[in-house]
Design a protein around this motif. Structure first.
Motif, PDB file in Angstrom:
ATOM      1  N   GLU A 108     -19.962  75.994  32.548  1.00  0.00           N
ATOM      2  CA  GLU A 108     -20.440  76.494  31.266  1.00  0.00           C
ATOM      3  C   GLU A 108     -21.293  75.459  30.546  1.00  0.00           C
ATOM      4  O   GLU A 108     -22.154  75.813  29.756  1.00  0.00           O
ATOM      5  N   ARG A 155     -13.483  88.955  29.933  1.00  0.00           N
ATOM      6  CA  ARG A 155     -14.237  87.854  30.515  1.00  0.00           C
ATOM      7  C   ARG A 155     -13.303  86.896  31.266  1.00  0.00           C
ATOM      8  O   ARG A 155     -13.581  86.484  32.382  1.00  0.00           O
ATOM      9  N   ARG A 168     -13.176  91.899  24.660  1.00  0.00           N
ATOM     10  CA  ARG A 168     -14.255  91.368  25.499  1.00  0.00           C
ATOM     11  C   ARG A 168     -13.897  89.993  26.061  1.00  0.00           C
ATOM     12  O   ARG A 168     -14.177  89.698  27.222  1.00  0.00           O
ATOM     13  N   GLU A 169     -13.293  89.142  25.239  1.00  0.00           N
ATOM     14  CA  GLU A 169     -12.887  87.811  25.693  1.00  0.00           C
ATOM     15  C   GLU A 169     -11.828  87.923  26.789  1.00  0.00           C
ATOM     16  O   GLU A 169     -11.879  87.225  27.797  1.00  0.00           O
TER      17      GLU A 169
END
Length: 131
Positions: free
Chosen positions: A129, A37, A33-34
């Motif tokens: 972020e 991303r 998943r990282e």
């Protein structure tokens, strides 16, 4: 009696292995998943060098990597070491050619330019972020 203890040992071992396997699978999913991303963030900002970059600079990032014989452009120590070595052995005093020296210099310059782009992108992502 002995069979009962043996069964408990086997069951306990199987549970431990099962827990370890489940933990490993969860970690692999998280890593996947990282990576997805990061890939999506890079694609969204058009991180990959364009043909106009190569035309403006006269050299693509891949050519620069081949000239300096480096795999990872982010490994600054390796890039610097290869640059110094190749630049030195191609000096006129060592019997090299100015043409090769200039190619090596331009390759290092191109990689440095790409590193600056990556750092600028990282700063932008960090700012977005933190908001």
């Amino acid at each position: 009696m002995m069979a009962k203890y043996l069964a408990r040992i086997v069951i306990s071992g199987a549970q431990s292995i099962g827990k370890a396997l489940a933990k490993t699978v969860r970690e692999e999913i998280e890593v996947y998943r990282e990576a997805a991303r990061v890939h999506a963030a890079q694609s969204a900002t058009n991180f990959t060098p364009s043909k106009t970059d190569a035309a403006l600079n006269g050299m693509t990032l891949e050519e620069a990597q081949l000239i300096l014989n480096v795999k990872d452009v982010l490994d600054r120590a390796e890039v610097e070491q290869q640059y110094r070595h190749l630049f030195h052995i191609n000096s006129k005093t060592a019997g090299g050619s100015f043409y090769l020296q200039s190619k090596i210099y331009r390759a290092k310059e191109r990689i440095d330019q790409e590193i600056k782009k990556i750092e600028a992108l990282a700063k932008l992502q960090a700012k977005s972020e933190s908001k």
